[in-house]
Each structure stands twice: as structure tokens, then as C-alpha cells.
Design an enzyme around this catalytic site. Sequence first.
Site, PDB file in Angstrom:
ATOM      1  N   ASP A 186      47.250  71.588  56.568  1.00  0.00           N
ATOM      2  CA  ASP A 186      47.174  70.585  55.511  1.00  0.00           C
ATOM      3  C   ASP A 186      46.424  69.345  55.994  1.00  0.00           C
ATOM      4  O   ASP A 186      45.699  68.710  55.220  1.00  0.00           O
ATOM      5  CB  ASP A 186      48.576  70.204  55.034  1.00  0.00           C
ATOM      6  CG  ASP A 186      48.534  69.353  53.781  1.00  0.00           C
ATOM      7  OD1 ASP A 186      47.913  69.782  52.794  1.00  0.00           O
ATOM      8  OD2 ASP A 186      49.105  68.246  53.789  1.00  0.00           O
ATOM      9  N   SER A 195      46.219  23.971  22.439  1.00  0.00           N
ATOM     10  CA  SER A 195      45.973  22.591  22.853  1.00  0.00           C
ATOM     11  C   SER A 195      45.563  22.564  24.311  1.00  0.00           C
ATOM     12  O   SER A 195      45.806  23.525  25.058  1.00  0.00           O
ATOM     13  CB  SER A 195      47.236  21.735  22.669  1.00  0.00           C
ATOM     14  OG  SER A 195      48.292  22.219  23.483  1.00  0.00           O
ATOM     15  N   GLN A 196      44.953  21.485  24.706  1.00  0.00           N
ATOM     16  CA  GLN A 196      44.761  21.222  26.127  1.00  0.00           C
ATOM     17  C   GLN A 196      44.703  19.712  26.344  1.00  0.00           C
ATOM     18  O   GLN A 196      44.205  18.967  25.494  1.00  0.00           O
ATOM     19  CB  GLN A 196      43.509  21.895  26.686  1.00  0.00           C
ATOM     20  CG  GLN A 196      42.184  21.292  26.326  1.00  0.00           C
ATOM     21  CD  GLN A 196      41.022  21.964  27.065  1.00  0.00           C
ATOM     22  OE1 GLN A 196      41.105  23.100  27.517  1.00  0.00           O
ATOM     23  NE2 GLN A 196      39.918  21.251  27.187  1.00  0.00           N
ATOM     24  N   HIS A 239      44.591  58.797  37.686  1.00  0.00           N
ATOM     25  CA  HIS A 239      44.756  60.130  38.278  1.00  0.00           C
ATOM     26  C   HIS A 239      43.917  61.119  37.472  1.00  0.00           C
ATOM     27  O   HIS A 239      43.769  60.981  36.254  1.00  0.00           O
ATOM     28  CB  HIS A 239      46.213  60.574  38.202  1.00  0.00           C
ATOM     29  CG  HIS A 239      47.131  59.847  39.118  1.00  0.00           C
ATOM     30  ND1 HIS A 239      48.201  60.455  39.749  1.00  0.00           N
ATOM     31  CD2 HIS A 239      47.159  58.560  39.526  1.00  0.00           C
ATOM     32  CE1 HIS A 239      48.851  59.575  40.485  1.00  0.00           C
ATOM     33  NE2 HIS A 239      48.237  58.411  40.356  1.00  0.00           N
ATOM     34  N   PHE A 266      53.484  55.992  34.855  1.00  0.00           N
ATOM     35  CA  PHE A 266      53.135  57.194  34.105  1.00  0.00           C
ATOM     36  C   PHE A 266      53.088  56.853  32.620  1.00  0.00           C
ATOM     37  O   PHE A 266      53.774  55.930  32.157  1.00  0.00           O
ATOM     38  CB  PHE A 266      54.125  58.337  34.371  1.00  0.00           C
ATOM     39  CG  PHE A 266      55.559  58.030  34.037  1.00  0.00           C
ATOM     40  CD1 PHE A 266      56.049  58.151  32.739  1.00  0.00           C
ATOM     41  CD2 PHE A 266      56.443  57.635  35.039  1.00  0.00           C
ATOM     42  CE1 PHE A 266      57.370  57.873  32.441  1.00  0.00           C
ATOM     43  CE2 PHE A 266      57.774  57.361  34.748  1.00  0.00           C
ATOM     44  CZ  PHE A 266      58.239  57.478  33.439  1.00  0.00           C
ATOM     45  N   LYS A 321      38.844  66.581  52.268  1.00  0.00           N
ATOM     46  CA  LYS A 321      38.755  65.718  51.085  1.00  0.00           C
ATOM     47  C   LYS A 321      38.059  64.404  51.433  1.00  0.00           C
ATOM     48  O   LYS A 321      37.236  63.899  50.659  1.00  0.00           O
ATOM     49  CB  LYS A 321      40.152  65.458  50.515  1.00  0.00           C
ATOM     50  CG  LYS A 321      40.794  66.678  49.865  1.00  0.00           C
ATOM     51  CD  LYS A 321      42.110  66.346  49.166  1.00  0.00           C
ATOM     52  CE  LYS A 321      43.245  66.115  50.116  1.00  0.00           C
ATOM     53  NZ  LYS A 321      44.557  65.985  49.420  1.00  0.00           N
ATOM     54  N   GLU A 369      52.302  52.433  40.814  1.00  0.00           N
ATOM     55  CA  GLU A 369      52.019  53.627  40.021  1.00  0.00           C
ATOM     56  C   GLU A 369      52.910  53.677  38.786  1.00  0.00           C
ATOM     57  O   GLU A 369      54.101  53.390  38.845  1.00  0.00           O
ATOM     58  CB  GLU A 369      52.246  54.896  40.843  1.00  0.00           C
ATOM     59  CG  GLU A 369      51.987  56.177  40.044  1.00  0.00           C
ATOM     60  CD  GLU A 369      52.021  57.431  40.899  1.00  0.00           C
ATOM     61  OE1 GLU A 369      51.142  57.547  41.776  1.00  0.00           O
ATOM     62  OE2 GLU A 369      52.930  58.261  40.704  1.00  0.00           O
TER      63      GLU A 369
END
Length: 683
Positions: free
Chosen positions: A224, A498-499, A139, A77, A231, A75
Site C-alpha cells: 500500500d 451604515s458606516q 472529493h 459531507f 499516486k 471535512e
Amino acid sequence: MCPAPLENNQLNLHESNGENGNGYGWFNNAIPDSPSSSPGSSRAASPMMFQSFEATLSEKLKARLESKDKFYSLEFFPPRTKAGATNLISRFDRMRAGNPLFIDVTWHPAGNPAGDSETSSMMIAHAAVEYVGMESMLHMTCYGSSKEEIKSYLNKAKDLGIRNILALRGDLPNIDATWEIDPEKLNFATDLVKFIREHFDDYFTICVAGYPTGHPEAESYEMDLIRTKEKVDAGADFIITQLFFKASTFKKFVDDCRAIGITCPIIPGIMPVQSYDSLRHIVKLSKLSVPEEMKEIIEPLKDNDDAIRNYGIHLATNMIRDLFQSGYAPGIHFYTLNREVATTAILKQVGLWKNEMKKPLPWRLSADPNRTEEEIRPIFWTNRSKSYVYRTRHWDEFPNGRWGTSDSPAFGELKDYYLFYLASQSPKNELLEMWGKDLKSEEDVWGVFTRYITGELNEGGVKIRRTPWNDDELSGETALIKDQLAKVNQQGILTINSQPSANCVPSSDPVLGWGGSNGYIFQKAYLEFFTCEENVLAILQILGRFPGVNFQVVNKSGSVNVTNIKGKKPVAVTWGVFPGAEIKQPTVVDPIAFDHWKTEAFGLWTAQWAALYEADSQSRKIITDISENYYLVNLIDNDFPQGNCLWQVLDEMSSRRKLNEMTDLSQSLAGWVQVQRKNSLYY
């Protein structure tokens, strides 16, 4: 399929290691047989599993749970300044190397979180998805916002490629405000979850918060828990918990959730203690109590941040090991406080940091769901993938299977080289320390390029870790040919891309490998560089002896733009052959796309290098003169089974240039090109 014999100048390639598959149902059709960690292990699954962005985050979580592969998420901010945003994107780049399953970005209503500024939550999450290639979750709080506002936020998130939402109620605007329910608005996280499902169906993966000790405003811990179940029943896919200080607290919460019928994944949120002040601040905001045994250790150390951080690492590491060994945690979510040292240390101690990232394709994927079909890019932007994504962000379709025609490719212009997700990771003073505070000659510039390749310190004792064309240190692939690159850079062949050649290299090769298991990788040698007119003329004069080499030469103004690729058709320079699948051609050299790339490539001389110096300084004049007078060249050696003849081309160039100088040959590059065009050799 048997690898062809190696020529003397071809790479000495690694042996292939066997790989065993593990049944990720949704993934089987995408990339066959990738390795994973053993069930019950705390080692992260192969990054290969989750670098495909076709699966949703919910599907990835389900796959991890079924296989018992542990994971982690991070997480962050949004910062307050543009410089802070640039630094945060750099941190994303570094943390991405450890293969997090996803990151999330917090939402601060007072800071215009849905705005278009570089410091808004929405734009930070978008930049992580689009330009860093990280699965990102935004969020979103609903309190105080109308339904129309919330819907506009969600539509914008969808348009920006964000498809994961952490649905939250949000806090009151100030601590003395009174909570009031508005029937015309969304008042609780449950309302927000229902609203998202009603208007966006299953487009968004939805996460909700869980509180192991109960929400501080809840009537009780038990009530709670019931709210949490509401939810989930409304459509949430998984839960991330508030921080806690004891493993037993999380275990009880999980048991109680299961007891009342919550069956979705529950991920513990861990905040490593990093300083005395940050702990006090977080505890005050979350209204948590610090256990007495923690206080007894921390209080005597409150003036010693290093000691407290070490203690925090020890505490979090032991707690994570407990949760993994007991089987309660499928993964870990870290509250990083925008710091990386402590989190990275913990991840390495518990075996979750996984920095050998196997790639589905040889370039970095964007996590934008609109780009999930993208399979091909021009090689020019290999080291500037963010710029390529930015310049093609308005495309409706992305090349899949073949690059196809590009008669009028709609590459957007790159006018602002300092967009926060495109800016250099280094501040001005650090760039000057690397690239030189006082340049005396073009040879000083050659030295910067050479030392970037070799890793040698410059005269000031500083390692050159990046250039304007590459904001990262030398890749493992480039390191395979660094001796040859160093030699040519010393001669004023300033390489930016380059390669090496590769012929039938196993797809499991740790350096050149990409794609699924049991495949083989092929590459044509490629070299792209800036150099002076005399060198370019000498190259063109001797290329007739190298019929297998394609080239393109351009100058800054575009008045010189010549190639021997008939019809200016794209040339595949990388491809892979895999069981049960069509051949993949993920990188091409496209002469028309090169016209668009050259504007950016030349612009970087002045926008990121010359701009470091005073306007009338000698240093700025040197860089500006190079930008105005050098040419940008690319070379392809099509005879990849024979290795790489491009170094021989450049050796012959040096010999021819000496001859030109000895005979005082005054022919111009433009004159030479005109003659070849008359003979239908150049286009």
C-alpha cells in the site's frame, strides 16, 4: 502621513500596533508585510496570509511548511435535504471565522454528486467557494465512471470555481460486488491523478488518501505504501491520511513514506470521537481496530454521549499536541461528521482557532478564481455579500482599481430569496420569536430594528440576532455608532446599512482596519434606511443647509428615484492608502447600482418577513404596508475630516417635520421633487 485631529463627533480611534513581516515569497507582491506565527508555533498564521485567493492551495501549503505555521482543514459531507444544505452553509459561515486553510466535501456516487441540486457534492463545494469565501476541495471517485464522465465532472468543477480535487478510487456499489478492472475506464486513484494532469495540467491542486495502517484491501502495508508513492509520482500535491487512534501510528507512516521517497506534505486525518454509535459506524466502514485502552474507557460510557465527546476532545487534543511538538504534522485535517462543537473545542485548546480575521478588503472575498481581480463593490450589499456574488456570477470581468461606468450594469435578478446559500440561518419559528408573532403597529417594527442595534431582549425575552437585511449579529464597525443608530430607529428611521466616518485610521485597527501593513484607512459616513414619506420630505427640505451631503431616495415602484449626485456617477466612500501601491477604493455608492439593490431591499420585507404570517393577518398587512409606502434613502457625508453630520441632518429632519405638521403643510414629496428638478438641483 499623520492622522488629522479628531473632531468632537468623530470616532475615538484605536492606537496602531506594529506588524512584522515574514517571507511568503508568492505573497509579497500581493499584500505587503502581514504577520505570521513564529516558526514551530502551533498558533495559526495571520488570516491575512490566506484570504487572498490568487495563490493555489499547493502554494499555500508550501508557504505554511516553509514558515512552520500550523494550519487545519475540515471535512464535511453533503446533507440529504435542502434544509440540511442551508444549515451546512450556516455552519461553514461559523467555521470560517476560525480561519481554516480549506474545507473538503465528500463524494457519494449514489447521490448524484455532480448534479445541480442543493444537496449534491458539487453544489455544496461551489457554494462554499462562491458565497462563503472558503478554499474548498471536492472529493471525486473514479470507479464505475467513464473517462468522458470524469472529464465532464472536472470541467464542471472548473466552471464553478473549484480548483482542488481529492482523487479517490471509490468503493464498490455494494459489499457483495466483485472487483473488476475495465480498461476503458479509470480503475484506481493513480489513474484519476494521471487523467487530471493530462487534461487539466496544473489547474487543479490534487490530494490523495494515505492509510497509516494500510488500505484494508491492500496485499500488505508495504504494498500500500508503494501504491501511495505511485499516486504522488502521478502528480498528487499532498496526502491526507485515514483516521487513526495513536500518534505513533501516524509517525511510523510518515517515516515509512519518507523512506521510500515520498516527499510531499502528509496531513494527519483526525476524527474526534463524538458518540459510541458514530465510532462503531466509522470503524466498520474504515475497517480499523480500536485500541484496547480506548475500549476500556469508552465501553462504560456508551450511553453517555457527553462523556464520550469530552473524552474524544481530550484524546484528539493530546494526539495533536504530540504530532505538533514532535514535528511530524504540518497541520491537521478534521473529519467533522458535519458537527462543529468538538472540532471547535479542540482547535481552541491547541491554539489553531483564529477568529480575529484581518481582511484584505472591507467586504468578504469570494474564493472563486474568476473573481481574484475583484477589488470594488457597491456598499449596499455589505451585509448581503452572498446575494451580491449571486447576482454578479455571470460577469466576465470584475471591477479592479476603479468602479468605472455603470450605465447598464448587468445585475442578475434575485427571484428566489430561499436558495440554500442565500436563505436565512434561522428557521421560521425562531424568526417569529425574534421579529414578533403578532405585530400591532408600525412602532412594533421600529422596536425590532432598535433592539437589533442595542442587543436588548424583546418582550418575549429573545435577543434579535438578525434582520432580513443582515443575517449576522451587529458588526464591530456598526457597534461604534450603535447609540446614534438606536436613537434614529426609535423614530422610524429603519437603518439597514451604515458606516462611521474615519480619517487616516491605521490599517491595523482591529475594527476598521483592512489591507496590508502600514497603511491608512479613510471612510465617509454613510447611512441607508427605510422611512415614511413625511420624514423623506423633511430631509430633502433641510439638506440645502448641508452642501457636503449626497443623497438618493427611491420607492418600491421606482416612480420616485431622485439624487443630487450629478450624472449619477459613483462616489467612493471607503479607500485605503498603502506603501508602494495605488490608492484602493473598495466600496462605492453608485446611484445606478442602487436602482438594482432597491428591488432586493424592498423584496426582503415581503419575502422574508411578511411571508412568516398568515395571508389575512394584521402582522402581514403591517409589513406589506411598510414595503409599499416607505422609501429607501441613502445619505453620504463627504466631509469625512469633520466627522459625521448625518445625525445632525436627522435631528433637523425631526424639527422640520414638526413644523410641517404644525403648519399643516400639505406639499407632497413628488411635488417637492418636481420643483427641485426644474431648478436642476435633483437628477
